[in-house]
Design a protein around this motif. Structure first.
Motif, PDB file in Angstrom:
ATOM      1  N   ASP A  36      -1.716 -10.616  -3.454  1.00  0.00           N
ATOM      2  CA  ASP A  36      -0.449  -9.952  -3.115  1.00  0.00           C
ATOM      3  C   ASP A  36       0.539 -10.950  -2.511  1.00  0.00           C
ATOM      4  O   ASP A  36       1.749 -10.867  -2.736  1.00  0.00           O
ATOM      5  N   ASP A  85      -4.439   6.814  -2.446  1.00  0.00           N
ATOM      6  CA  ASP A  85      -3.275   6.069  -2.932  1.00  0.00           C
ATOM      7  C   ASP A  85      -2.027   6.911  -2.689  1.00  0.00           C
ATOM      8  O   ASP A  85      -2.101   8.001  -2.091  1.00  0.00           O
ATOM      9  N   VAL A  97       3.800  -0.301  -2.541  1.00  0.00           N
ATOM     10  CA  VAL A  97       3.004  -0.428  -1.323  1.00  0.00           C
ATOM     11  C   VAL A  97       1.929  -1.491  -1.507  1.00  0.00           C
ATOM     12  O   VAL A  97       1.406  -1.681  -2.594  1.00  0.00           O
ATOM     13  N   THR A 105      -1.360   5.978   6.889  1.00  0.00           N
ATOM     14  CA  THR A 105      -2.189   4.804   6.690  1.00  0.00           C
ATOM     15  C   THR A 105      -1.333   3.570   6.921  1.00  0.00           C
ATOM     16  O   THR A 105      -0.167   3.522   6.523  1.00  0.00           O
ATOM     17  N   GLN A 137      -1.638  -3.066   0.403  1.00  0.00           N
ATOM     18  CA  GLN A 137      -2.681  -2.883   1.419  1.00  0.00           C
ATOM     19  C   GLN A 137      -2.597  -3.979   2.477  1.00  0.00           C
ATOM     20  O   GLN A 137      -2.358  -5.143   2.144  1.00  0.00           O
ATOM     21  N   GLY A 181      -7.890  -0.863  -4.006  1.00  0.00           N
ATOM     22  CA  GLY A 181      -6.608  -0.179  -3.845  1.00  0.00           C
ATOM     23  C   GLY A 181      -6.084   0.422  -5.134  1.00  0.00           C
ATOM     24  O   GLY A 181      -5.121   1.181  -5.112  1.00  0.00           O
ATOM     25  N   THR A 241      -4.983  -4.826   9.599  1.00  0.00           N
ATOM     26  CA  THR A 241      -4.197  -4.727  10.832  1.00  0.00           C
ATOM     27  C   THR A 241      -4.709  -5.700  11.884  1.00  0.00           C
ATOM     28  O   THR A 241      -5.828  -6.202  11.804  1.00  0.00           O
ATOM     29  N   SER A 248     -11.297   2.409   3.847  1.00  0.00           N
ATOM     30  CA  SER A 248     -10.076   2.793   4.570  1.00  0.00           C
ATOM     31  C   SER A 248     -10.026   4.282   4.879  1.00  0.00           C
ATOM     32  O   SER A 248      -9.128   4.739   5.596  1.00  0.00           O
ATOM     33  N   THR A 294       5.259  -1.656   2.932  1.00  0.00           N
ATOM     34  CA  THR A 294       6.046  -1.073   1.844  1.00  0.00           C
ATOM     35  C   THR A 294       7.189  -2.018   1.511  1.00  0.00           C
ATOM     36  O   THR A 294       8.024  -2.323   2.370  1.00  0.00           O
ATOM     37  N   ASN A 339       2.497   4.811   6.946  1.00  0.00           N
ATOM     38  CA  ASN A 339       3.148   5.681   5.980  1.00  0.00           C
ATOM     39  C   ASN A 339       2.510   7.064   6.055  1.00  0.00           C
ATOM     40  O   ASN A 339       1.391   7.270   5.591  1.00  0.00           O
ATOM     41  N   ILE A 359       0.390   0.302   6.269  1.00  0.00           N
ATOM     42  CA  ILE A 359       0.731  -0.191   4.937  1.00  0.00           C
ATOM     43  C   ILE A 359       1.999  -1.041   5.008  1.00  0.00           C
ATOM     44  O   ILE A 359       2.818  -0.872   5.909  1.00  0.00           O
ATOM     45  N   VAL A 364      -2.232  -9.761   4.304  1.00  0.00           N
ATOM     46  CA  VAL A 364      -2.283  -9.302   2.914  1.00  0.00           C
ATOM     47  C   VAL A 364      -3.176 -10.260   2.123  1.00  0.00           C
ATOM     48  O   VAL A 364      -3.464 -11.375   2.568  1.00  0.00           O
TER      49      VAL A 364
END
Ligand SMILES: [Zn+2]
Length: 470
Positions: free
Chosen positions: A377, A410, A270, A256, A272, A235, A275, A435, A260, A402, A258, A373
């Motif tokens: 993160d 990015d 943001v 994508t 990554q 990322g 899903t 991705s 945020t 987003n 994301i 995540v």
């Protein structure tokens, strides 16, 4: 001019055929012994526009089709020679090395080089200088898996040798060839992606464009240790070349999935996500809410594997719940959090690794969105959540698609490079990130929906070669 052989050539080479098109000529040099590989006499029926009547001939026809595609795309006055063989490459029932290819020789500091102190593939060097820098050595070495489809190696699923991309469940050989030839043409770094060590002390032209956005440094300006660290920053590792960045606006789809972080400022940005296979897909404008962690209270340790305690339920009601992975399935966790009143779920991985995988499982009763995540993160989010009341954290987030970020770039539109943690030697850094949507030829794994395309509006392979001087 400096030059370096990157591999050892083969003896007993027989020139088989060449394909000549408008822009460049690519010759396949058959390096197989009699009766094997390209010389396999097994009789086969024509398939998908491939009129060869032996296995060997069909293999060669597929190579020629891929050579034609690249020949029509590239511009070079010097014939590009690909030394190719069919070998027993690593293979199991579920995982196989389909093929590999790379430049046989690299050159630096020739008069016409667009960049001093940088390695270029032999094929590109020849194009730039206008003659063959080493007529005794082919430009590209390609090896393909001769056992694919045999017992123990994707049993019953051999390469599709047709030329029409109608491969069904099998692997399309022409697609794999287009991918591997790109590596041989220069779509790779010659720097060690694990140790960060330069090839003979000189960076590759690749390393002038490979940018770590977390430090603002490109690879050629880093120490070995910095490169090794950068290689696993999923990322954060992007291609900074203008050809790829511009083409991405056409090739990659807007939007994508994301996470945020909107506030507080120290953690805003943001993140990554992986899903979920269950629940509603992420959308636009997405779900915005305050994030609250599931409190670590014995006996459930905040894992949401049982109905939540009253205190935990109060904390997540009307909030996006943050919960650790572990001890039970994702759908059990999300269902318990939904029942407690959560409006969305962030699952924090419990093992190191990046990018975050998706969340598997099925439960038609789940109607709130969930994502995963990374552990890294997640720890940052937990630090930001450490100071809170029982019902408020002050940490606000949006869980959605987003539209300002294309799938595979990015936030500034630079295309993400493949930088998984842990490192995957040979794959890391020298591919686009997985991705990218639609799928790209130069992702590390071959996707079934690829077309036989190498340039916009479908593909970003040729723009990258142009960035490095083709
Ligand atoms: Zn590859």
């Amino acid at each position: 001019m400096k030059s370096l052989l990157t591999s050892i050539g083969m003896a007993a080479v027989m020139l088989m055929s060449s394909v000549s098109w408008a822009a460049a000529t690519i010759t396949i040099v058959n390096g197989d012994p009699p009766g094997m590989g390209f010389n396999d006499p097994t009789a086969v029926a024509p398939v998908g526009g491939n009129s060869g009547t032996t296995l060997g001939a069909q293999r060669l026809n597929a190579f020629q089709a891929a050579a034609s595609k690249w020949g029509a795309t590239l511009d070079s006055g010097v014939t590009i020679r690909v030394l190719a063989t069919w070998d027993a490459l690593p293979c199991t029932e579920t995982a196989a090395v389909l093929g590999s290819a790379g430049a046989l020789e690299v050159f630096a500091d020739f008069t016409q080089a667009p960049q001093r102190n940088a390695w270029f593939s032999k094929a590109e060097t020849n194009k730039l200088i206008g003659f063959d820098a080493d007529p005794a050595t082919p430009d590209i070495r390609a090896r393909f898996n001769v056992n694919l489809g045999q017992p123990g190696c994707f049993t019953g699923s051999p390469f599709y040798l047709g030329l029409d991309n109608n491969h069904g469940p099998n692997t399309d050989l022409v697609t794999v060839l287009l991918h591997e030839f790109a590596h041989g043409l220069g779509f790779q770094t010659y720097t060690d992606d694990q140790t960060g060590e330069l090839l003979a002390g000189i960076p590759s032209i690749w390393d002038y464009f490979l940018l770590d956005t977390s430090t603002g440094k490109v690879w050629k300006d880093m120490s070995n240790g910095e490169r090794a660290t950068s290689a696993v920053k999923s990322g954060k590792l992007v291609w900074s070349g203008v050809q790829v960045t511009n083409a991405a606006q056409v090739v990659l789809r807007a939007g994508t999935p994301i996470l945020t972080i909107l506030a507080p400022p120290p953690v805003a940005g943001v993140i990554q996500v992986g899903t979920a296979a269950f629940g509603p897909p992420l959308g636009t404008p997405g779900l915005t809410g305050e994030v609250m962690p599931v409190v670590d209270t014995p006996p459930d340790l905040g894992l949401a594997c049982a109905p939540l305690s009253a205190v935990n339920a109060l904390a997540v009601r009307g909030r996006i719940a943050l919960v650790d992975r572990g001890q039970c399935t994702f759908v059990i966790k999300v269902r318990n959090l939904q029942d407690a009143g959560a409006i969305g779920v962030i699952v924090v991985d419990n093992v190191d690794g990046a990018p975050p995988p998706g969340l598997g499982g099925a439960d038609p009763g789940i109607h709130i969105p969930a994502v995963r995540v990374t552990l890294e993160d997640g720890l940052l989010l937990k630090q930001a959540l450490a100071r809170r009341t029982r019902t408020h954290s002050g940490l606000f987030a949006n869980l959605g698609v987003n539209l300002a970020v294309r799938a595979g770039t990015d936030a500034l539109g630079r295309v993400l490079m493949y930088a998984p943690r842990p490192n995957q030697p040979g794959s890391s850094v020298s591919h686009y990130d997985t991705s990218a949507t639609p799928n790209q030829l130069m992702e590390p794994a071959i996707n079934a929906d690829l077309r036989h395309e190498v340039r916009p509006p479908y593909d970003l392979t040729f723009p990258l070669l142009k960035d490095i001087g083709w």
